[in-house]
Write a protein that holds these residues in place. Sequence first.
Motif, PDB file in Angstrom:
ATOM      1  N   ILE A 285       2.177  -2.974 -17.421  1.00 44.05           N
ATOM      2  CA  ILE A 285       1.905  -3.591 -16.120  1.00 44.05           C
ATOM      3  C   ILE A 285       1.936  -2.506 -15.045  1.00 44.05           C
ATOM      4  CG2 ILE A 285       2.632  -5.342 -14.471  1.00 44.05           C
ATOM      5  CD1 ILE A 285       3.981  -6.825 -16.771  1.00 44.05           C
ATOM      6  N   TYR A 286       0.767  -2.227 -14.473  1.00 46.94           N
ATOM      7  CA  TYR A 286       0.631  -1.227 -13.412  1.00 46.94           C
ATOM      8  C   TYR A 286       0.773  -1.936 -12.064  1.00 46.94           C
ATOM      9  CZ  TYR A 286      -1.181   1.881 -17.042  1.00 46.94           C
ATOM     10  OH  TYR A 286      -1.329   2.660 -18.173  1.00 46.94           O
ATOM     11  N   ILE A 287       1.813  -1.577 -11.323  1.00 42.27           N
ATOM     12  CA  ILE A 287       2.140  -2.257 -10.066  1.00 42.27           C
ATOM     13  C   ILE A 287       1.995  -1.266  -8.905  1.00 42.27           C
ATOM     14  CG2 ILE A 287       3.897  -3.558  -8.820  1.00 42.27           C
ATOM     15  CD1 ILE A 287       5.237  -4.109 -11.541  1.00 42.27           C
ATOM     16  N   HIS A 288       1.259  -1.663  -7.881  1.00 35.71           N
ATOM     17  CA  HIS A 288       1.093  -0.775  -6.726  1.00 35.71           C
ATOM     18  C   HIS A 288       2.456  -0.436  -6.129  1.00 35.71           C
ATOM     19  CE1 HIS A 288      -0.140   0.727  -2.776  1.00 35.71           C
ATOM     20  NE2 HIS A 288      -1.320   0.971  -3.339  1.00 35.71           N
ATOM     21  N   GLU A 289       2.607   0.823  -5.741  1.00 35.27           N
ATOM     22  CA  GLU A 289       3.913   1.293  -5.285  1.00 35.27           C
ATOM     23  C   GLU A 289       4.432   0.540  -4.060  1.00 35.27           C
ATOM     24  OE1 GLU A 289       3.468   5.448  -4.447  1.00 35.27           O
ATOM     25  OE2 GLU A 289       2.340   5.127  -2.587  1.00 35.27           O
ATOM     26  N   ASP A 290       3.531  -0.025  -3.261  1.00 31.98           N
ATOM     27  CA  ASP A 290       3.976  -0.759  -2.068  1.00 31.98           C
ATOM     28  C   ASP A 290       4.759  -2.022  -2.431  1.00 31.98           C
ATOM     29  OD1 ASP A 290       2.709   1.145  -0.565  1.00 31.98           O
ATOM     30  OD2 ASP A 290       1.075  -0.151   0.142  1.00 31.98           O
ATOM     31  N   VAL A 291       4.486  -2.601  -3.610  1.00 29.96           N
ATOM     32  CA  VAL A 291       5.162  -3.844  -4.002  1.00 29.96           C
ATOM     33  C   VAL A 291       5.926  -3.674  -5.316  1.00 29.96           C
ATOM     34  CG1 VAL A 291       3.630  -5.427  -2.766  1.00 29.96           C
ATOM     35  CG2 VAL A 291       3.006  -4.661  -5.077  1.00 29.96           C
ATOM     36  N   TYR A 292       6.018  -2.431  -5.787  1.00 30.07           N
ATOM     37  CA  TYR A 292       6.625  -2.204  -7.103  1.00 30.07           C
ATOM     38  C   TYR A 292       8.045  -2.769  -7.168  1.00 30.07           C
ATOM     39  CZ  TYR A 292       8.405   0.008 -11.307  1.00 30.07           C
ATOM     40  OH  TYR A 292       8.977   0.220 -12.538  1.00 30.07           O
ATOM     41  N   ASP A 293       8.886  -2.373  -6.255  1.00 34.02           N
ATOM     42  CA  ASP A 293      10.289  -2.814  -6.312  1.00 34.02           C
ATOM     43  C   ASP A 293      10.405  -4.328  -6.205  1.00 34.02           C
ATOM     44  OD1 ASP A 293      10.969  -0.181  -6.520  1.00 34.02           O
ATOM     45  OD2 ASP A 293      11.856   0.000  -4.523  1.00 34.02           O
ATOM     46  N   ALA A 294       9.607  -4.927  -5.328  1.00 33.14           N
ATOM     47  CA  ALA A 294       9.684  -6.373  -5.120  1.00 33.14           C
ATOM     48  C   ALA A 294       9.205  -7.140  -6.348  1.00 33.14           C
ATOM     49  CB  ALA A 294       8.874  -6.769  -3.887  1.00 33.14           C
ATOM     50  N   VAL A 295       8.118  -6.673  -6.959  1.00 34.39           N
ATOM     51  CA  VAL A 295       7.603  -7.344  -8.165  1.00 34.39           C
ATOM     52  C   VAL A 295       8.569  -7.153  -9.323  1.00 34.39           C
ATOM     53  CG1 VAL A 295       5.762  -7.354  -9.893  1.00 34.39           C
ATOM     54  CG2 VAL A 295       5.182  -7.235  -7.462  1.00 34.39           C
ATOM     55  N   ARG A 296       9.058  -5.931  -9.488  1.00 36.28           N
ATOM     56  CA  ARG A 296      10.035  -5.675 -10.558  1.00 36.28           C
ATOM     57  C   ARG A 296      11.256  -6.572 -10.414  1.00 36.28           C
ATOM     58  NH1 ARG A 296      12.988  -0.464  -9.406  1.00 36.28           N
ATOM     59  NH2 ARG A 296      13.859  -1.957  -7.911  1.00 36.28           N
ATOM     60  N   ASP A 297      11.807  -6.635  -9.229  1.00 35.36           N
ATOM     61  CA  ASP A 297      13.032  -7.411  -9.019  1.00 35.36           C
ATOM     62  C   ASP A 297      12.786  -8.905  -9.215  1.00 35.36           C
ATOM     63  OD1 ASP A 297      14.203  -4.995  -8.501  1.00 35.36           O
ATOM     64  OD2 ASP A 297      14.332  -5.276  -6.322  1.00 35.36           O
ATOM     65  N   ALA A 298      11.621  -9.386  -8.778  1.00 35.75           N
ATOM     66  CA  ALA A 298      11.300 -10.806  -8.954  1.00 35.75           C
ATOM     67  C   ALA A 298      11.096 -11.132 -10.430  1.00 35.75           C
ATOM     68  CB  ALA A 298      10.051 -11.169  -8.148  1.00 35.75           C
ATOM     69  N   LEU A 299      10.464 -10.224 -11.154  1.00 38.21           N
ATOM     70  CA  LEU A 299      10.242 -10.438 -12.581  1.00 38.21           C
ATOM     71  C   LEU A 299      11.562 -10.419 -13.343  1.00 38.21           C
ATOM     72  CD1 LEU A 299       8.252 -10.782 -14.919  1.00 38.21           C
ATOM     73  CD2 LEU A 299       8.016  -8.283 -15.004  1.00 38.21           C
ATOM     74  N   VAL A 300      12.435  -9.499 -13.012  1.00 41.57           N
ATOM     75  CA  VAL A 300      13.749  -9.433 -13.660  1.00 41.57           C
ATOM     76  C   VAL A 300      14.559 -10.695 -13.350  1.00 41.57           C
ATOM     77  CG1 VAL A 300      15.973  -8.234 -13.626  1.00 41.57           C
ATOM     78  CG2 VAL A 300      13.842  -6.921 -13.784  1.00 41.57           C
ATOM     79  N   ALA A 301      14.530 -11.112 -12.090  1.00 44.39           N
ATOM     80  CA  ALA A 301      15.291 -12.305 -11.712  1.00 44.39           C
ATOM     81  C   ALA A 301      14.791 -13.532 -12.476  1.00 44.39           C
ATOM     82  CB  ALA A 301      15.182 -12.535 -10.201  1.00 44.39           C
ATOM     83  N   TYR A 302      13.475 -13.661 -12.602  1.00 40.31           N
ATOM     84  CA  TYR A 302      12.939 -14.799 -13.347  1.00 40.31           C
ATOM     85  C   TYR A 302      13.316 -14.693 -14.829  1.00 40.31           C
ATOM     86  CZ  TYR A 302       9.862 -18.378 -15.162  1.00 40.31           C
ATOM     87  OH  TYR A 302       9.390 -19.494 -15.805  1.00 40.31           O
ATOM     88  N   ALA A 303      13.201 -13.496 -15.380  1.00 40.30           N
ATOM     89  CA  ALA A 303      13.512 -13.290 -16.797  1.00 40.30           C
ATOM     90  C   ALA A 303      14.959 -13.657 -17.108  1.00 40.30           C
ATOM     91  CB  ALA A 303      13.239 -11.835 -17.192  1.00 40.30           C
TER      92      ALA A 303
END
Length: 473
Positions: A285-303
């Motif tokens: 999963i390639y995530i743009h650096e502007d939203v990388y931390d937010a997407v990562r954290d949201a994905l981890v929280a959901y997981a």
Amino acid sequence: MSFSNDFLNIIDGKKVSSAISQPVINPSTEDVIASVPNATKEQLDEAIKAASTAFPAWAALPVGKRQHAMVELGQLLQKHLENFVSLLMREGGKTKDLATIEAMQAVAWFCEGGAKQSLPDEVLLDSPERKVIVRYVPVGVCAAITPFNFPLSLMVWKLAPALVTGNVVIVKPSPHAPLTAIKLVELAQQVLPPGVLNILAGDINLGKQLCEHPEIRRISVTGSTAAGKDIMRSAANNLARVTLELGGNDPAIILPDVDPQELAPKLFWATFHNSGQICVALKRIYIHEDVYDAVRDALVAYARTITVGDVSQPGVGVGPVQNRVGFKKVKSFLEDCKKNGYKFALGGEVDHNRKGFFVPITIVDNPPENSMIVQEEPFGPVVPLVKWNDEENVIRRANATVYGLAASVWGKDIKRAEAIAKRIESGTVWINESLIFHWDYPFGGFKHSGIGVEHSKAGLMSWTNTQTMTIHA
């Protein structure tokens, strides 16, 4: 109505055992749930002889009658749906929800896909001097080699078009998950003439013998790229035609305008459904650096809200890896990440004292592009998240693989997402969704992900020979 407890090969409409059997393991408990016979070379010859004998009459049936048989097969499967769901849970390690989706998809593929698709003759020229007709003629005796991850639906993906176009089929299921396949073929004998549909359980040697047999005209395979190459070599001497749906290293590209909270559940299930054992699951999963931390954290929280465990227990969202071989492979990816010091945003530790082939949901936090976890397919509940900031660069990275099965692009700017999608080298590209299949949508891979397509008119035609008939007045 329950299934009988025996799981036997079906040859010419009859149940057949053999001297040697193999166990089938419940991946949640590691208990043996059944034994299936290892078919012999002699039984393979018998099955092919039965299919060859049945072929002329089946091919000569009007297509409407074959379509009606597909509807009857779907209705039969629907009648026994709960049994198939239970069996998929035990042999496949699937949750009840996922097993139900698979079984219902198989019903639809028979009742709607197989019942509606056909290849009528096409008139290319009709003049006073000459008439030219294109006919689509069934190939003959075909082999369907099916995988462990979706043992019912991926078999039906092959059977519906093969049978409706007038072919006869020998099914060779995965030795890891043969039970639902055997039971469907057993039930199908109530609808189909003897010899039209046969099934032989066995190991890799049986698969090789099947592919090398001179009377096999076509081979359809869903499996690994390595297996696909072996099958091509086996089929070469007899010039048997092949359709190969093989491995993938499917990229997802996340644009900077996404809503991380809205996106997280979609990314999670696109990645971790069936414990990541889906050929087109998100693998990097390639995530743009502007939203990388937010997407990562949201994905981890959901997981963290999803329980990994025995699918027979309530509240479990993700089950085990389906077999011991795959379990060892997935663990090798975790070991490589640890050895190289990559950071885990979640998971990474397997409980070796726990019974069952369980791997925790694992998210690897921005490993290098050349790492094993980015470059290869674990086929398990492990995914790397990787940063990007340059569109040209991320497209190049997404395409820098021998695979090309599926990909996805996620973002609110649809024009930008579509422009990126058009440059991805894969047979399917989803935008803001994933894991969408239909009998009218062509499905196949680029590069080492396969040869040919399943589904659609193109997939239907692959089960036929094209015959041009010219009539001079």
